[in-house]
Design a protein around this motif. Structure first.
Motif: not given
Lengths: 148, 148
Positions: A1-8, B86-91, B110-112, B114-122
């Motif tokens: 399930m590592s892809n569950s955090i990926e945004i398409p 610094r946060k380790g979200w972008v290389t 970073g992807k994780a 972003l995925a947590r932020a997406l519903p807030i954005w929505e």
DNA sequence: ACTAAATAGATTGATATCAATAGAAATGAG
DNA sequence: CTCATTTCTATTGATATCAATCTATTTAGT
């Protein structure tokens, strides 16, 4: 399930194309650059022009209402006044009726600088106004106001 | 003729009411605060959200196109990447095909984020979308794009 | 009048923004 | 191939932006 955090990727494209916040920030940066470039010969930035223009009133206003008018934090206004005070274009005096408050006013030199900048604003604004369809400017202002 | 440098108050009112640059800057500040507040639990700002979302692509992009997409100066992008690195979200890695360039990519963390932020954005975006008249959002995006 | 709460700004610290400038690497003219 | 030019990014310095926090002053409740 590592892809569950990926945004398409399709979601990314959707957000990029629809996000009103992003669209407004982009336009804000572009317009700021445009006006900053145009106003540079007059020695002020778009933000300084707006701030000084808002101080051109019969009675010196306190800081709170000015910050509210510009929709900026009060601490931002405090900082923004600093370079204008150094230039001798704006004075910040204690309000005798409320010694917590400050009254903001333009100096004669500030008014002169603003007067020099006004024709630049007029021509620049006319240019961008022309980029919008007929009646687009008024509509845009209304839409933006609905968001503030 | 000392009054020749005075701008009439009526002109001030006109500029304040019509200046598209001011209206856009105000909306930009208001929307930035709104999204920053909403996204704070996710640990990122509106600008960081937009930037990271623009990096969520199949292939890591170089800096130039990303800066152009966001309509920001390239030096601003360089600075904006720092806290995300610094946060380790972008290389940021050297482009092997052009050693002047850098390739930007999201880390799994970073992807994780972003995925947590997406519903807030929505939900936030849906809220402000509702403040505009029917079809107003698309119209607004078009008008803003005409200015960029 | 006294004290608690509310209000107006200022300060600090972090990030955002851009102009000016500098460095390194790729490109093009010859 | 060489060198001038162009391109891509980083650095510096100044201003802009806001959250968190602080002080001073006013206002309100008693």
């Amino acid at each position: 399930m590592s892809n569950s955090i990926e945004i398409p990727f399709s979601t990314t494209l959707m957000v990029r194309d629809t996000c009103l916040c992003l669209h407004v920030q982009r336009a804000a940066r572009a317009l700021a650059r445009l006006f900053d470039d145009a106003l540079r010969p007059a020695g002020l930035t778009n933000g300084q022009f707006s701030l000084m223009m808002s101080l051109n009133r019969p009675e010196p206003p306190p800081m709170g209402p000015v910050a509210a008018l510009l929709a900026m934090d009060q601490t931002t206004l405090t900082a923004a006044l600093k370079p204008l005070q150094r230039k001798g274009w704006v004075t910040v005096m204690e309000n005798p009726r409320d010694r917590r408050g400050r009254l903001l006013s333009l100096t004669p030199e500030g008014k002169a600088a603003l007067a020099r900048a006004l024709p630049i604003w007029e021509s620049t604004h006319a240019m961008i106004d022309g980029k919008l369809p007929e009646g687009g400017a008024a509509r845009l202002r209304q839409d933006l106001q609905a968001l503030s």
